[in-house]
Design a protein around this motif. Structure first.
Motif, PDB file in Angstrom:
ATOM      1  N   SER A   1     -18.848  74.891  26.378  1.00 49.84           N
ATOM      2  CA  SER A   1     -17.685  74.662  25.518  1.00 49.84           C
ATOM      3  C   SER A   1     -16.462  75.461  25.963  1.00 49.84           C
ATOM      4  O   SER A   1     -15.349  75.187  25.528  1.00 49.84           O
ATOM      5  N   ARG A   2     -16.688  76.441  26.824  1.00 48.44           N
ATOM      6  CA  ARG A   2     -15.574  77.281  27.301  1.00 48.44           C
ATOM      7  C   ARG A   2     -14.952  76.726  28.579  1.00 48.44           C
ATOM      8  O   ARG A   2     -14.082  77.342  29.166  1.00 48.44           O
ATOM      9  N   VAL A   3     -15.432  75.562  29.048  1.00 46.19           N
ATOM     10  CA  VAL A   3     -14.913  74.934  30.262  1.00 46.19           C
ATOM     11  C   VAL A   3     -13.945  73.834  29.879  1.00 46.19           C
ATOM     12  O   VAL A   3     -14.281  72.938  29.101  1.00 46.19           O
ATOM     13  N   GLN A   4     -12.710  73.902  30.393  1.00 50.76           N
ATOM     14  CA  GLN A   4     -11.699  72.892  30.098  1.00 50.76           C
ATOM     15  C   GLN A   4     -11.255  72.235  31.404  1.00 50.76           C
ATOM     16  O   GLN A   4     -11.156  72.892  32.442  1.00 50.76           O
ATOM     17  N   GLU A   5     -10.968  70.931  31.384  1.00 48.79           N
ATOM     18  CA  GLU A   5     -10.590  70.198  32.588  1.00 48.79           C
ATOM     19  C   GLU A   5      -9.223  69.559  32.410  1.00 48.79           C
ATOM     20  O   GLU A   5      -8.896  69.042  31.338  1.00 48.79           O
ATOM     21  N   VAL A   6      -8.410  69.601  33.484  1.00 47.70           N
ATOM     22  CA  VAL A   6      -7.120  68.898  33.528  1.00 47.70           C
ATOM     23  C   VAL A   6      -7.041  68.159  34.851  1.00 47.70           C
ATOM     24  O   VAL A   6      -7.766  68.470  35.801  1.00 47.70           O
ATOM     25  N   HIS A   7      -6.100  67.203  34.954  1.00 48.48           N
ATOM     26  CA  HIS A   7      -6.055  66.330  36.115  1.00 48.48           C
ATOM     27  C   HIS A   7      -4.952  66.682  37.103  1.00 48.48           C
ATOM     28  O   HIS A   7      -4.949  66.167  38.230  1.00 48.48           O
ATOM     29  N   SER A   8      -4.000  67.534  36.756  1.00 48.21           N
ATOM     30  CA  SER A   8      -2.886  67.824  37.664  1.00 48.21           C
ATOM     31  C   SER A   8      -2.479  69.282  37.553  1.00 48.21           C
ATOM     32  O   SER A   8      -2.802  69.981  36.576  1.00 48.21           O
ATOM     33  N   GLY A   9      -1.713  69.738  38.564  1.00 45.00           N
ATOM     34  CA  GLY A   9      -1.223  71.106  38.556  1.00 45.00           C
ATOM     35  C   GLY A   9      -0.218  71.350  37.459  1.00 45.00           C
ATOM     36  O   GLY A   9      -0.193  72.420  36.841  1.00 45.00           O
ATOM     37  N   GLU A  10       0.645  70.324  37.186  1.00 47.08           N
ATOM     38  CA  GLU A  10       1.646  70.483  36.127  1.00 47.08           C
ATOM     39  C   GLU A  10       0.975  70.696  34.767  1.00 47.08           C
ATOM     40  O   GLU A  10       1.369  71.556  33.972  1.00 47.08           O
ATOM     41  N   GLU A  11      -0.057  69.912  34.507  1.00 43.59           N
ATOM     42  CA  GLU A  11      -0.779  70.051  33.243  1.00 43.59           C
ATOM     43  C   GLU A  11      -1.485  71.397  33.171  1.00 43.59           C
ATOM     44  O   GLU A  11      -1.557  72.028  32.112  1.00 43.59           O
ATOM     45  N   ALA A  12      -1.973  71.876  34.321  1.00 42.76           N
ATOM     46  CA  ALA A  12      -2.659  73.164  34.355  1.00 42.76           C
ATOM     47  C   ALA A  12      -1.712  74.311  34.019  1.00 42.76           C
ATOM     48  O   ALA A  12      -2.070  75.252  33.297  1.00 42.76           O
ATOM     49  N   VAL A  13      -0.467  74.244  34.520  1.00 42.79           N
ATOM     50  CA  VAL A  13       0.518  75.294  34.220  1.00 42.79           C
ATOM     51  C   VAL A  13       0.797  75.335  32.726  1.00 42.79           C
ATOM     52  O   VAL A  13       0.850  76.401  32.107  1.00 42.79           O
ATOM     53  N   ARG A  14       0.967  74.142  32.124  1.00 42.95           N
ATOM     54  CA  ARG A  14       1.246  74.087  30.684  1.00 42.95           C
ATOM     55  C   ARG A  14       0.085  74.664  29.876  1.00 42.95           C
ATOM     56  O   ARG A  14       0.285  75.488  28.976  1.00 42.95           O
ATOM     57  N   VAL A  15      -1.142  74.272  30.226  1.00 43.21           N
ATOM     58  CA  VAL A  15      -2.315  74.748  29.493  1.00 43.21           C
ATOM     59  C   VAL A  15      -2.501  76.243  29.692  1.00 43.21           C
ATOM     60  O   VAL A  15      -2.817  76.988  28.760  1.00 43.21           O
ATOM     61  N   PHE A  16      -2.279  76.714  30.922  1.00 38.09           N
ATOM     62  CA  PHE A  16      -2.506  78.132  31.219  1.00 38.09           C
ATOM     63  C   PHE A  16      -1.522  79.028  30.476  1.00 38.09           C
ATOM     64  O   PHE A  16      -1.865  80.136  30.062  1.00 38.09           O
ATOM     65  N   ARG A  17      -0.286  78.546  30.303  1.00 39.39           N
ATOM     66  CA  ARG A  17       0.702  79.350  29.575  1.00 39.39           C
ATOM     67  C   ARG A  17       0.308  79.504  28.103  1.00 39.39           C
ATOM     68  O   ARG A  17       0.595  80.513  27.467  1.00 39.39           O
ATOM     69  N   GLU A  18      -0.360  78.492  27.595  1.00 41.70           N
ATOM     70  CA  GLU A  18      -0.780  78.563  26.194  1.00 41.70           C
ATOM     71  C   GLU A  18      -2.053  79.389  26.031  1.00 41.70           C
ATOM     72  O   GLU A  18      -2.191  80.149  25.071  1.00 41.70           O
ATOM     73  N   THR A  19      -2.989  79.251  26.979  1.00 37.58           N
ATOM     74  CA  THR A  19      -4.279  79.945  26.872  1.00 37.58           C
ATOM     75  C   THR A  19      -4.690  80.465  28.251  1.00 37.58           C
ATOM     76  O   THR A  19      -5.158  79.680  29.087  1.00 37.58           O
ATOM     77  N   PRO A  20      -4.491  81.755  28.560  1.00 36.06           N
ATOM     78  CA  PRO A  20      -4.943  82.292  29.862  1.00 36.06           C
ATOM     79  C   PRO A  20      -6.457  82.145  29.996  1.00 36.06           C
ATOM     80  O   PRO A  20      -7.202  82.255  29.024  1.00 36.06           O
TER      81      PRO A  20
ATOM     82  N   TRP B   1       0.805  65.718  43.232  1.00 43.06           N
ATOM     83  CA  TRP B   1       2.173  66.221  43.060  1.00 43.06           C
ATOM     84  C   TRP B   1       2.298  67.710  43.356  1.00 43.06           C
ATOM     85  O   TRP B   1       3.319  68.183  43.824  1.00 43.06           O
ATOM     86  N   MET B   2       1.291  68.455  43.074  1.00 44.94           N
ATOM     87  CA  MET B   2       1.339  69.912  43.286  1.00 44.94           C
ATOM     88  C   MET B   2       0.021  70.337  43.935  1.00 44.94           C
ATOM     89  O   MET B   2      -1.056  70.047  43.408  1.00 44.94           O
ATOM     90  N   SER B   3       0.086  71.027  45.076  1.00 43.08           N
ATOM     91  CA  SER B   3      -1.135  71.456  45.758  1.00 43.08           C
ATOM     92  C   SER B   3      -1.770  72.633  45.020  1.00 43.08           C
ATOM     93  O   SER B   3      -1.116  73.304  44.199  1.00 43.08           O
ATOM     94  N   GLY B   4      -3.041  72.878  45.303  1.00 49.70           N
ATOM     95  CA  GLY B   4      -3.722  74.008  44.687  1.00 49.70           C
ATOM     96  C   GLY B   4      -3.075  75.325  45.051  1.00 49.70           C
ATOM     97  O   GLY B   4      -3.008  76.257  44.232  1.00 49.70           O
ATOM     98  N   LEU B   5      -2.565  75.441  46.282  1.00 46.90           N
ATOM     99  CA  LEU B   5      -1.922  76.681  46.715  1.00 46.90           C
ATOM    100  C   LEU B   5      -0.626  76.908  45.954  1.00 46.90           C
ATOM    101  O   LEU B   5      -0.307  78.038  45.560  1.00 46.90           O
ATOM    102  N   GLU B   6       0.134  75.847  45.709  1.00 44.81           N
ATOM    103  CA  GLU B   6       1.366  75.971  44.920  1.00 44.81           C
ATOM    104  C   GLU B   6       1.038  76.367  43.482  1.00 44.81           C
ATOM    105  O   GLU B   6       1.728  77.197  42.872  1.00 44.81           O
ATOM    106  N   LEU B   7      -0.003  75.764  42.930  1.00 47.71           N
ATOM    107  CA  LEU B   7      -0.423  76.125  41.570  1.00 47.71           C
ATOM    108  C   LEU B   7      -0.837  77.593  41.513  1.00 47.71           C
ATOM    109  O   LEU B   7      -0.479  78.310  40.567  1.00 47.71           O
TER     110      LEU B   7
END
Length: 765
Positions: free
Chosen positions: A31-50, A62-68
């Motif tokens: 239940s502690r594992v969350q999935e997203v499909h893009s780097g942009e979505e990951a940035v938004r989610v990470f800002r809300e919940t580290p 659109w955004m590489s893993g290294l850029e993320l």
């Protein structure tokens, strides 16, 4: 269960399933594992919940893993998040790997994912003891000795490679899997890493360097590495190799020593118990104190030392060391020099000199010398360099042997044709037969060179030493100066021994070369070969050989001789009485090693100023096990020539060999079609494949090689006999060589063996 929050970003379907299974196997809460499909979505989610761990696909739309990773690692909300990239082997270049390490990426997991090791790897990344270890790439590790770490830098790729002991020095457990080749980027201080890269990339061939660099172990403890190395002059890739060691303790001793000296505490326990030689001088470089370790290492006591430092350790350079005048140094410095101990043994040492100043006046009151014996470290580095040189020599020898054997093929072939067309006996025939024997000796010499350079295996068998000694004397005679007389005395019927001719050749050449170097002003070298019977009298005189029959080789010179205290060390590897650069110290150790293999011994008798005598004993072969002695006239390579009938396709990229093959085979009754190109031969053959009974082709040719031509011919005409000829030194049978042919012939070969082979293959067909 592991209660850590995990964010999966852009994972492909197959990788997603493997990662989810690995997380489950590692005990993570689903239940502690969350999935997203893009780097942009990951940035938004990470800002809300580290999150504790972010696993991101490197290749996203659109955004590489290294850029993320760059955004996450710079994010002000980041706490203890571990960032991991999932990447294919071709997704990241070397610059990307370096950038990932600088950005803060904790790991790169390369595809395909290993389901067996992935759970433990993910658990390690989120554990409390995990730290930013940089990008972990698997590399090849090489063995190192004496607790030193071996490293190597390739200037073409810009990559570093390390032995397993490097990881142990950096704090990783023994047996830890190799990490990426930029592991030092993680542990060295950034400024120090830049200094190291700049230094190794700008080294000139054979240039040596050594320096101390600050690093942090895996447990974050700050320590010091001493890294030294040298650029290989033979490598086209510009390889810089060397060793490194943890010198933290030595640095602490030096710092403590300086503190104690400033407090004028000359009886400090650190001085007495230091594991390095310490010498204290006054401001005029007069020796006033040496510690027990230096006493034990050098054999000198303080009262015996010459007072001036430059007389104590000859070779210390004053250039670029901040010399104020002829009396001293203003700043600390380090240099590598030779130190001859009281017994005369020369050690390679690293000397660091530090001035001790009066705190109030700034005046230099003492000098402290830290003397570190680096003989073992230098020997290891010489062994590594010697191995690289032998590899380069082997590659060079293989290429030369191929071209040389092709040339010998032409000489032998046309000489035999000339003999076949001469009907009368006389001097011309005798001259041509001598040429054939010379070709055979040249072929044997090529085999000796290849064996010495490691391109051909040695084989022990009963042999006569007499012909090998004569060949060695001919080779040596061309290099002996006019002021040296070379005398050879071979007894009647010296016994046979079980050995390899190349080994015997090495023994003779090394001992004779050693004698030549001992007589720079000229003299005599006497070489003797005979049988010898060792009895109880010989054993009582100090020989440790069993009684029996031996072959005795004696080499005596009238040179400078050897000091008694040196005679026990001359067979040690790298020990040399010659000046630096005048000898490797390997010649006599090679002789000793060969004789160990042959159950023989070498003994030296020498008087300084009167020359040296080396006696080599090799067990003789019992008479009943012997074979007939070889003729001193050499072997006749021709043999019986047989005629035949048939059509032969003859192919070789050397025009001279094609001309010889056509003429020789036509003179034996065959119809021959000759080509100097594999491409042209194939074009002609495929038009009328039934017109030929045999293919004779060279192995190495431009365009269509002999191996490729043989394959095509066999596919079109199964069962057609094929003879492969080669100037390379290799196996003497098709099975050993791996070639799908009927016979393999090593150039140069005689018309006799060539004609008999063709006849047998055509009869079988």
């Amino acid at each position: 269960m592991q209660d850590h929050s995990i964010l999966l970003v852009g994972l492909e379907t197959l990788d997603r399933e493997k990662v989810l299974q690995a997380l489950e196997d590692a005990g993570f809460v689903k239940s502690r594992v969350q999935e997203v499909h893009s780097g942009e979505e990951a940035v938004r989610v990470f800002r809300e919940t580290p999150f504790d761990l972010v696993l991101a696909e490197q290749s996203m739309e659109w955004m590489s893993g290294l850029e993320l990773a760059g955004l996450i690692c710079d994010d002000k909300w980041k706490r203890e998040t571990r960032v991991v990239l999932l990447a294919g082997v071709d997704d990241l270049g070397q610059r990307d790997v370096k950038k990932a390490a600088r950005t803060g990426v904790d790991d790169i997991i390369f595809k395909p994912l290993n389901h067996q090791t992935l759970p433990a790897r993910l658990s390690f990344l989120v554990s409390k003891n995990a730290h930013a270890s940089g990008c972990q790439l698997h590399i090849c590790s090489t063995a190192s000795k004496s607790g030193l770490g071996y490293w190597e830098y390739n200037s073409l790729t810009g990559g570093f490679f390390y032995s397993q002991s490097v990881y142990e020095i950096l704090g990783y457990p023994r047996g830890h899997e190799p990490l990426d080749n930029y592991i030092l980027h993680t542990h060295l201080e950034p400024g120090h890493m830049q200094q190291l890269e700049k230094k190794v990339s700008s080294l000139a061939p054979k240039e040596w360097f050594s320096g101390d660099f600050c690093f942090r172990r895996r447990d974050r403890e700050e320590r010091f590495l001493r890294i030294s190395g040298q650029k290989d002059s033979l490598s086209k890739a510009g390889i810089v190799s060397g060793v490194l060691q943890d010198v933290t303790q030595q640095k602490r001793v030096e710092d403590k020593l300086m503190e104690l000296l400033e407090q004028t505490s000359m009886q400090a326990e650190a001085l007495e118990q230091s594991g390095e030689g310490i010498v204290l001088t006054d401001s005029r470089l007069n020796v006033v104190y040496v510690n027990p370790f230096f006493d034990e290492t050098s054999g000198f006591r303080a009262s015996e030392l010459i007072p001036k430092l430059r007389e104590l350790i000859p070779g210390i350079s004053l250039k670029n060391n901040g010399v104020a005048d002829d009396d001293g140094w203003k700043r600390p410095w380090r240099e590598q020099v030779n130190l001859r101990d009281k017994s005369g043994y020369v050690r390679e040492v690293e000397v660091s000199v530090s001035p001790v100043k009066n705190k109030k006046t700034g005046e230099i009151v003492n000098y402290v010398l830290m003397i570190r014996d680096i003989t073992e470290r230098q020997n290891l580095q010489k062994q590594l360099q010697q191995a690289q040189k032998m590899e380069a020599i082997g590659t060079l020898a293989g290429g030369i042997a191929h071209d040389f054997n092709n040339s010998l093929m032409g000489i032998q072939g046309f000489t035999e044709l000339a003999l076949m067309n001469m009907s009368d006996e006389g001097r011309p025939r005798e001259y041509l037969q001598s040429s054939l024997r010379t070709v055979q000796r040249a072929r044997d010499l090529v085999q000796q060179i290849l064996t010495f350079s490691g391109q051909k295996e040695t084989t022990k068998a009963p042999m006569q030493v007499k012909p090998v000694l004569k060949e060695a004397m001919k080779l040596l005679g061309a290099t002996v100066p006019v002021n040296i007389q070379l005398n050879v005395d071979i007894g009647d019927d010296p016994p046979m021994v079980v050995a390899d001719p190349v080994w015997i050749h090495q023994i003779v050449m090394n001992l004779c070369t050693n004698a030549l170097q001992a007589m720079p002003r000229g003299g005599n070298i006497d070489v003797g070969l005979k049988g010898a019977d060792l009895d109880a009298t010989c054993q009582e005189a100090g020989h440790d050989l069993p009684r029996g029959r031996y072959l005795l080789l004696e080499i005596q010179d009238t040179g400078c001789g050897i000091e008694p205290e040196m005679q026990e060390r001359i067979f040690d590897p790298f020990f040399s009485t010659k000046p630096r650069g005048k000898g490797t110290g390997l010649g006599l150790s090679v002789v000793h090693g060969i004789l160990q293999e042959l159950a023989g011994r070498v003994m030296v008798y020498s008087t300084p100023g009167q020359g040296s005598l080396f006696r080599v004993y090799i067990p003789a072969v019992p008479v009943e096990q012997g074979i007939p002695a070889e003729s001193d006239k050499g072997r006749e390579p021709s043999g019986e020539v047989v005629r035949g009938r048939g059509s032969i396709l003859f192919v070789d990229d050397q025009e001279e060999i094609v001309n010889w093959g056509v003429r020789a085979l036509e003179s034996l009754g065959y119809m021959v079609c000759g080509f100097s190109s594999g491409d042209r031969a194939w074009e002609v053959f495929k038009e009328q494949p039934e017109d030929y009974d045999l293919l004779v082709t060279d192995l190495s040719m431009p365009g269509t090689s002999g191996q490729e031509l043989a394959r095509k011919v066999k596919e079109l005409r199964p069962g057609l006999p094929v003879i492969m000829c080669t100037g390379h030194a290799g196996a003497d049978t098709p099975e050993k060589s791996g070639l799908q042919v009927d016979a393999l012939m090593q150039k140069p070969f005689s018309m006799g063996e060539f004609s008999r082979l063709i006849r047998s293959l055509l009869q079988e067909g």
